[in-house]
Design an enzyme around this catalytic site. Structure first.
Site, short mmCIF file in Angstrom:
data_model
loop_
_atom_site.label_atom_id
_atom_site.label_comp_id
_atom_site.label_asym_id
_atom_site.label_seq_id
_atom_site.Cartn_x
_atom_site.Cartn_y
_atom_site.Cartn_z
N GLN A 103 0.85 -1.26 0.12
CA GLN A 103 -0.12 -0.08 0.10
C GLN A 103 0.78 1.30 -0.12
O GLN A 103 0.16 2.48 0.04
CB GLN A 103 -0.99 0.12 1.19
CG GLN A 103 -1.82 -1.15 1.26
CD GLN A 103 -2.54 -1.29 2.57
OE1 GLN A 103 -3.35 -0.84 2.94
NE2 GLN A 103 -1.65 -2.25 3.43
N HIS A 121 -1.38 1.15 -4.36
CA HIS A 121 -1.97 2.53 -4.39
C HIS A 121 -1.15 3.46 -5.27
O HIS A 121 -1.10 4.67 -5.05
CB HIS A 121 -1.59 3.08 -2.99
CG HIS A 121 -2.95 2.27 -2.07
ND1 HIS A 121 -2.82 2.69 -0.77
CD2 HIS A 121 -3.87 1.63 -2.21
CE1 HIS A 121 -3.92 1.65 -0.18
NE2 HIS A 121 -4.45 1.28 -1.17
N GLY A 189 3.13 -4.45 8.74
CA GLY A 189 3.50 -3.04 9.22
C GLY A 189 2.05 -2.18 8.68
O GLY A 189 2.17 -1.30 8.16
N THR A 190 1.00 -3.19 8.69
CA THR A 190 -0.30 -2.58 8.12
C THR A 190 -1.43 -2.73 9.08
O THR A 190 -1.50 -4.01 9.54
CB THR A 190 -0.47 -2.68 6.61
OG1 THR A 190 -1.62 -2.27 6.63
CG2 THR A 190 -0.55 -4.42 6.25
N ASN A 215 3.59 -6.54 13.38
CA ASN A 215 3.33 -4.77 13.83
C ASN A 215 3.62 -4.64 15.39
O ASN A 215 3.55 -5.63 15.84
CB ASN A 215 1.64 -4.79 13.74
CG ASN A 215 1.44 -3.34 13.26
OD1 ASN A 215 1.63 -2.56 14.05
ND2 ASN A 215 0.85 -3.34 11.99
N PRO A 216 4.18 -3.66 15.68
CA PRO A 216 4.33 -3.29 17.01
C PRO A 216 3.10 -3.42 18.05
O PRO A 216 3.41 -3.67 19.05
CB PRO A 216 4.97 -1.79 16.81
CG PRO A 216 5.30 -1.67 15.45
CD PRO A 216 4.38 -2.26 14.58
N GLU A 217 2.04 -3.07 17.23
CA GLU A 217 0.89 -2.98 17.97
C GLU A 217 -0.07 -3.94 17.56
O GLU A 217 -0.40 -4.34 16.48
CB GLU A 217 0.29 -1.47 18.04
CG GLU A 217 1.19 -0.49 18.72
CD GLU A 217 1.06 0.82 18.20
OE1 GLU A 217 0.01 0.94 17.76
OE2 GLU A 217 1.86 1.77 18.28
#
Ligand SMILES: [Zn+2]
Length: 256
Positions: A103, A121, A189-190, A215-217
């Site tokens: 993306q 994108h 990372g998304t 992902n970090p979160e």
């Protein structure tokens, strides 16, 4: 390196014949690429994203939109691929059927050497004709902003997907076909919040793919993931590739 990567996630990837990867802003973050919102500093703070990145905004004030993308290109021009990008190049070489769907519009996956990929994108470095929708590589610099299409005289615009614009059917079909066949689907990372990427994890799950999230979160995709690996992309992805036993050719050339 103290990244906790489940052994079963590594085993699923090693056994996989078909892998689809979806990447987002978290991969570019390690290269210092600011997001859309992070780029809205100084005078740019006053604008609504609809003024800067929609067809309607472009029709109202095409000069403003062109200048916004000139500004964003300037913010990105020094960015270089990071270890996450290079690790994905090595992964592509090791997996029989591989597709990277990004993306991100910064072109860093391509710059690192990824080739089996879709820039869903678009790419901020490319330009197209607003009226005809066709790519335009060169044009006469007359000082007009935006410059004009050499074919039809229409306004030129960046070749990126704006808010409210659809993704081309070809691209969606290619992505959908690969996701349905995939053994493992990685969300890197998304948060996969925006359509159509938001539907990808579910599509993968319905077709019996295992899902790995990096992902970090926690994200909206976490509940669908078989394994969630917490950490930055630049930490986790190279370690994952190392654990898979893949030769780190691109990684080593990048000093990783
Ligand atoms: Zn044109």
């Amino acid at each position: 390196m103290s990244v906790a990567i489940p052994e079963q996630a590594v085993a699923a990837l090693v056994a996989a014949e078909r892998v689809v990867i979806l990447t987002g802003a978290g991969v570019s973050a390690g290269s210092g690429v600011p997001t859309f919102r992070e780029s809205q500093t100084g005078d740019w703070q006053q604008y609504d994203p609809r003024d800067l990145a929609t067809p309607q905004g472009f029709m109202r004030n095409s000069r403003l939109v062109w200048e916004w993308y000139t500004w964003r290109r300037k913010l990105m021009e020094r960015a270089k691929p990071n270890l996450a990008h290079y690790a994905l190049v090595d992964m592509e070489q090791a997996i029989p059927e591989f597709l990277l769907i990004t993306q991100n519009i910064d072109g860093l996956h391509w710059a690192a050497g990824s080739r089996d990929m879709i820039e869903m994108h678009g790419n901020i470095a490319r330009t197209k004709c607003f009226d005809e929708g066709i790519p335009v590589d060169s044009w006469e610099e007359t000082g007009e902003i935006p410059p004009h299409c050499p074919h039809c005289g229409g306004n030129l615009r960046p070749d990126v997907v704006w808010f409210g614009e659809g993704i081309s059917t070809n691209v969606l079909n290619q992505a959908g076909t690969a996701i349905k066949k995939s053994d493992v689907f990685l969300c890197i990372g998304t948060a996969a919040m925006a359509a159509p990427a938001a539907s990808f994890p579910l599509l993968a799950k319905r077709n019996a793919a295992r899902i790995i999230e990096i992902n970090p979160e926690q994200t909206a995709s976490t509940m669908m993931a078989d394994w969630s690996i917490r950490g930055t992309c630049a930490e986790v992805v190279p370690e994952l590739v190392r654990r898979m036993g893949i030769p780190p050719i691109a990684l080593e050339s990048a000093g990783g």
